[in-house]
Design a protein around this motif. Structure first.
Motif, PDB file in Angstrom:
ATOM      1  N   VAL A  72     -32.115 -70.575 -23.430  1.00 23.08           N
ATOM      2  CA  VAL A  72     -30.934 -70.648 -22.725  1.00 23.08           C
ATOM      3  C   VAL A  72     -31.238 -70.077 -21.024  1.00 23.08           C
ATOM      4  CG1 VAL A  72     -28.385 -70.499 -22.356  1.00 23.08           C
ATOM      5  CG2 VAL A  72     -29.568 -70.571 -24.415  1.00 23.08           C
ATOM      6  N   PRO A  73     -31.484 -71.287 -20.340  1.00 21.39           N
ATOM      7  CA  PRO A  73     -32.017 -70.548 -18.908  1.00 21.39           C
ATOM      8  C   PRO A  73     -30.769 -69.640 -18.490  1.00 21.39           C
ATOM      9  CG  PRO A  73     -32.002 -73.063 -18.961  1.00 21.39           C
ATOM     10  CD  PRO A  73     -31.364 -72.622 -20.382  1.00 21.39           C
ATOM     11  N   ASN A  74     -31.196 -68.474 -17.840  1.00 22.89           N
ATOM     12  CA  ASN A  74     -30.473 -67.497 -17.149  1.00 22.89           C
ATOM     13  C   ASN A  74     -29.217 -66.981 -17.687  1.00 22.89           C
ATOM     14  OD1 ASN A  74     -31.835 -68.193 -14.599  1.00 22.89           O
ATOM     15  ND2 ASN A  74     -30.626 -69.916 -14.024  1.00 22.89           N
ATOM     16  N   PHE A  75     -29.472 -67.049 -19.246  1.00 25.25           N
ATOM     17  CA  PHE A  75     -28.576 -66.347 -20.258  1.00 25.25           C
ATOM     18  C   PHE A  75     -28.370 -64.837 -19.730  1.00 25.25           C
ATOM     19  CE2 PHE A  75     -27.408 -64.354 -24.226  1.00 25.25           C
ATOM     20  CZ  PHE A  75     -26.193 -64.951 -24.414  1.00 25.25           C
ATOM     21  N   ARG A  76     -27.010 -64.594 -19.927  1.00 27.94           N
ATOM     22  CA  ARG A  76     -26.764 -63.070 -19.549  1.00 27.94           C
ATOM     23  C   ARG A  76     -25.312 -62.879 -19.852  1.00 27.94           C
ATOM     24  NH1 ARG A  76     -26.347 -60.027 -14.313  1.00 27.94           N
ATOM     25  NH2 ARG A  76     -24.030 -60.935 -14.771  1.00 27.94           N
ATOM     26  N   VAL A  77     -24.935 -61.959 -20.539  1.00 30.57           N
ATOM     27  CA  VAL A  77     -23.462 -61.647 -20.881  1.00 30.57           C
ATOM     28  C   VAL A  77     -23.259 -60.327 -20.709  1.00 30.57           C
ATOM     29  CG1 VAL A  77     -21.450 -61.510 -22.390  1.00 30.57           C
ATOM     30  CG2 VAL A  77     -23.231 -63.695 -22.227  1.00 30.57           C
ATOM     31  N   LYS A  78     -22.680 -59.908 -19.763  1.00 28.95           N
ATOM     32  CA  LYS A  78     -21.947 -58.549 -19.423  1.00 28.95           C
ATOM     33  C   LYS A  78     -20.635 -58.171 -20.133  1.00 28.95           C
ATOM     34  CE  LYS A  78     -23.565 -56.250 -15.996  1.00 28.95           C
ATOM     35  NZ  LYS A  78     -23.989 -55.893 -14.519  1.00 28.95           N
ATOM     36  N   VAL A  79     -20.324 -57.032 -20.637  1.00 29.45           N
ATOM     37  CA  VAL A  79     -18.851 -56.643 -21.095  1.00 29.45           C
ATOM     38  C   VAL A  79     -18.552 -55.266 -20.849  1.00 29.45           C
ATOM     39  CG1 VAL A  79     -16.981 -56.795 -22.698  1.00 29.45           C
ATOM     40  CG2 VAL A  79     -18.699 -58.592 -22.697  1.00 29.45           C
ATOM     41  N   GLY A  80     -17.576 -54.984 -19.808  1.00 31.75           N
ATOM     42  CA  GLY A  80     -17.178 -53.682 -19.643  1.00 31.75           C
ATOM     43  C   GLY A  80     -16.025 -53.443 -20.480  1.00 31.75           C
ATOM     44  N   VAL A  81     -16.001 -52.306 -21.053  1.00 32.99           N
ATOM     45  CA  VAL A  81     -14.690 -52.005 -22.072  1.00 32.99           C
ATOM     46  C   VAL A  81     -14.267 -50.686 -21.609  1.00 32.99           C
ATOM     47  CG1 VAL A  81     -14.066 -51.438 -24.701  1.00 32.99           C
ATOM     48  CG2 VAL A  81     -15.889 -53.342 -24.120  1.00 32.99           C
ATOM     49  N   ALA A  82     -12.920 -50.317 -21.695  1.00 28.49           N
ATOM     50  CA  ALA A  82     -12.187 -49.283 -21.556  1.00 28.49           C
ATOM     51  C   ALA A  82     -10.919 -49.464 -22.635  1.00 28.49           C
ATOM     52  CB  ALA A  82     -11.691 -49.176 -20.292  1.00 28.49           C
ATOM     53  N   ALA A  83     -11.001 -48.849 -23.463  1.00 28.97           N
ATOM     54  CA  ALA A  83     -10.012 -48.961 -24.587  1.00 28.97           C
ATOM     55  C   ALA A  83      -9.104 -47.563 -25.042  1.00 28.97           C
ATOM     56  CB  ALA A  83     -10.891 -49.474 -25.867  1.00 28.97           C
ATOM     57  N   PRO A  84      -7.972 -47.526 -24.832  1.00 25.87           N
ATOM     58  CA  PRO A  84      -7.344 -46.456 -25.077  1.00 25.87           C
ATOM     59  C   PRO A  84      -6.847 -46.631 -26.353  1.00 25.87           C
ATOM     60  CG  PRO A  84      -5.999 -47.958 -23.529  1.00 25.87           C
ATOM     61  CD  PRO A  84      -7.525 -48.402 -23.606  1.00 25.87           C
ATOM     62  N   ARG A  85      -6.702 -45.361 -27.330  1.00 27.66           N
ATOM     63  CA  ARG A  85      -6.369 -45.615 -28.700  1.00 27.66           C
ATOM     64  C   ARG A  85      -5.368 -44.617 -28.817  1.00 27.66           C
ATOM     65  NH1 ARG A  85     -10.182 -44.830 -33.781  1.00 27.66           N
ATOM     66  NH2 ARG A  85      -8.618 -45.055 -35.490  1.00 27.66           N
ATOM     67  N   LEU A  86      -4.189 -44.642 -29.427  1.00 26.19           N
ATOM     68  CA  LEU A  86      -3.337 -43.768 -29.872  1.00 26.19           C
ATOM     69  C   LEU A  86      -3.145 -43.650 -31.392  1.00 26.19           C
ATOM     70  CD1 LEU A  86      -0.965 -41.901 -28.548  1.00 26.19           C
ATOM     71  CD2 LEU A  86       0.644 -43.696 -28.992  1.00 26.19           C
ATOM     72  N   VAL A  87      -3.360 -42.384 -31.709  1.00 21.26           N
ATOM     73  CA  VAL A  87      -3.432 -42.087 -33.396  1.00 21.26           C
ATOM     74  C   VAL A  87      -2.248 -41.071 -33.574  1.00 21.26           C
ATOM     75  CG1 VAL A  87      -4.684 -41.111 -35.080  1.00 21.26           C
ATOM     76  CG2 VAL A  87      -5.560 -42.355 -33.364  1.00 21.26           C
ATOM     77  N   TRP A  88      -1.261 -41.384 -34.191  1.00 23.47           N
ATOM     78  CA  TRP A  88      -0.334 -40.398 -34.923  1.00 23.47           C
ATOM     79  C   TRP A  88      -0.508 -40.057 -36.225  1.00 23.47           C
ATOM     80  CZ3 TRP A  88       5.198 -42.023 -36.851  1.00 23.47           C
ATOM     81  CH2 TRP A  88       5.868 -40.936 -37.258  1.00 23.47           C
ATOM     82  N   VAL A  89      -0.977 -38.783 -36.646  1.00 19.06           N
ATOM     83  CA  VAL A  89      -0.967 -38.246 -37.870  1.00 19.06           C
ATOM     84  C   VAL A  89       0.263 -37.732 -38.243  1.00 19.06           C
ATOM     85  CG1 VAL A  89      -2.417 -36.588 -39.488  1.00 19.06           C
ATOM     86  CG2 VAL A  89      -3.518 -37.803 -37.470  1.00 19.06           C
ATOM     87  N   THR A  90       0.735 -38.161 -39.192  1.00 22.78           N
ATOM     88  CA  THR A  90       2.012 -37.909 -39.607  1.00 22.78           C
ATOM     89  C   THR A  90       2.223 -36.470 -40.500  1.00 22.78           C
ATOM     90  OG1 THR A  90       2.213 -39.240 -41.721  1.00 22.78           O
ATOM     91  CG2 THR A  90       2.845 -40.394 -39.595  1.00 22.78           C
ATOM     92  N   GLY A  91       3.116 -36.150 -40.819  1.00 22.54           N
ATOM     93  CA  GLY A  91       3.124 -35.043 -42.009  1.00 22.54           C
ATOM     94  C   GLY A  91       3.373 -35.626 -43.206  1.00 22.54           C
ATOM     95  N   GLN A  92       3.463 -36.737 -43.480  1.00 23.87           N
ATOM     96  CA  GLN A  92       3.693 -37.472 -44.691  1.00 23.87           C
ATOM     97  C   GLN A  92       2.311 -37.502 -45.695  1.00 23.87           C
ATOM     98  OE1 GLN A  92       5.754 -41.182 -44.368  1.00 23.87           O
ATOM     99  NE2 GLN A  92       7.742 -40.169 -43.578  1.00 23.87           N
TER     100      GLN A  92
END
Length: 292
Positions: free
Chosen positions: A70-90
């Motif tokens: 595939v001529p000139n094939f290139r894929v670049k992906v930049g990722v910034a992914a915030p994740r929120l986790v709540w560990v309950t008391g249950q």
């Protein structure tokens, strides 16, 4: 977070080959994202996790592992992914209940032939619930059920689309062996059950994949070793875009630093190998975990 849709146009250029998972053999999850501690839930509370990294693909492999021209094939992906986790008391079924959400922000740059496509913005979000268990002071595991929602923008004619336009249900099992001095081991196994893309009429096949890390703890907060991912599509696609099953493996160095004060950092660099019916590349990820 990573989507097959970004490769659609390039694969049309390589019309002698077939690619699984609706054109690219890539699932909704960025393979290799997790590192040490993915199976160990912390004490009850609210936690922030930040993922950042880059993905680069510079070749496409067919069912025999040969490079497709595939001529000139290139894929670049930049990722910034915030994740929120709540560990309950249950506690349910003897495990800690935790809830989480991930909102990936993507910067996608695709080149193939004389064309170039770019997009930035929110990708497909993940929502989930988990039960965490502590078999011993050093051995931990969790089971969870994640749902990936089609929140990212999608256009079947845009190879740099930010979403895949499908719902995916993903059961998860993660196990962590955590030792300040000695061996550390982490495996996060996932199974993708994809819904149909209503715009294309294609339903991507199911896939079993896992992130892994193995390292040695030096007793001063540092762990170093090797890690990567494995990916294997288990069922075929259905619909107009159906193609052969995909697979891939990856390996590279991993690193972790635990402050001993509730926060830690990890890093992973991995190179893919043994790729079939999908693009081949490399990924670098950082992860920071801290209590809020």
């Amino acid at each position: 977070m990573k989507r097959a849709a970004i490769f659609t146009t390039m694969l049309m250029l390589a019309n002698d080959a077939a690619y699984a998972t609706e054109g690219a053999g890539l699932g909704v999850y960025p393979d290799g994202l997790e590192n040490f501690m993915s199976g160990a839930l912390p004490p009850p509370g609210l936690y922030g996790i930040a993922y950042a990294g880059g993905l680069r693909y510079d070749s496409i492999r067919d069912g025999a592992g040969n490079r497709v021209d595939v001529p000139n094939f290139r894929v670049k992906v930049g990722v910034a992914a915030p994740r929120l986790v709540w560990v309950t008391g249950q506690s349910i079924l003897g495990g800690q209940l935790a809830l989480h959400v991930v909102a990936p922000l993507l910067d996608v740059d695709v080149r193939a032939g004389a064309g170039r496509w770019k997009n930035q913005g929110l990708g497909d979000m993940t929502f989930g619930a988990a039960l965490g268990y502590h078999a011993s002071p050093s051995l931990h595991y969790l089971v969870s059920l994640d749902v990936v929602a089609p929140t990212g923008s999608y256009d079947r004619d845009d190879p740099a689309s930010l979403g895949r336009n499908i719902w995916t249900v993903q059961p998860v099992l993660a196990v962590s062996l955590v030792q300040p001095s000695g061996w550390n081991l982490d495996v996060k196994a996932m199974y993708d059950i994809n819904r149909r893309n209503r715009d294309t009429g294609t339903r991507s096949g199911q896939a079993l994949h896992a992130d892994y890390s193995v390292g040695w703890g030096f007793g001063n907060g540092w762990v170093a070793g090797l890690g990567g991912h494995v990916y294997r599509q288990t069922t075929g696609d259905k619909g107009p875009g159906a193609a052969d099953k995909a697979r891939a493996y990856a390996l590279g160095p991993v690193l972790k630093y635990d402050s001993g004060r509730g926060w830690f950092l990890t890093a992973k660099l991995q190179e893919e190998l043994g790729v079939r019916n999908r693009p081949q590349g490399r990924q670098f990820y950082l992860k920071a975990v801290l209590p809020l």
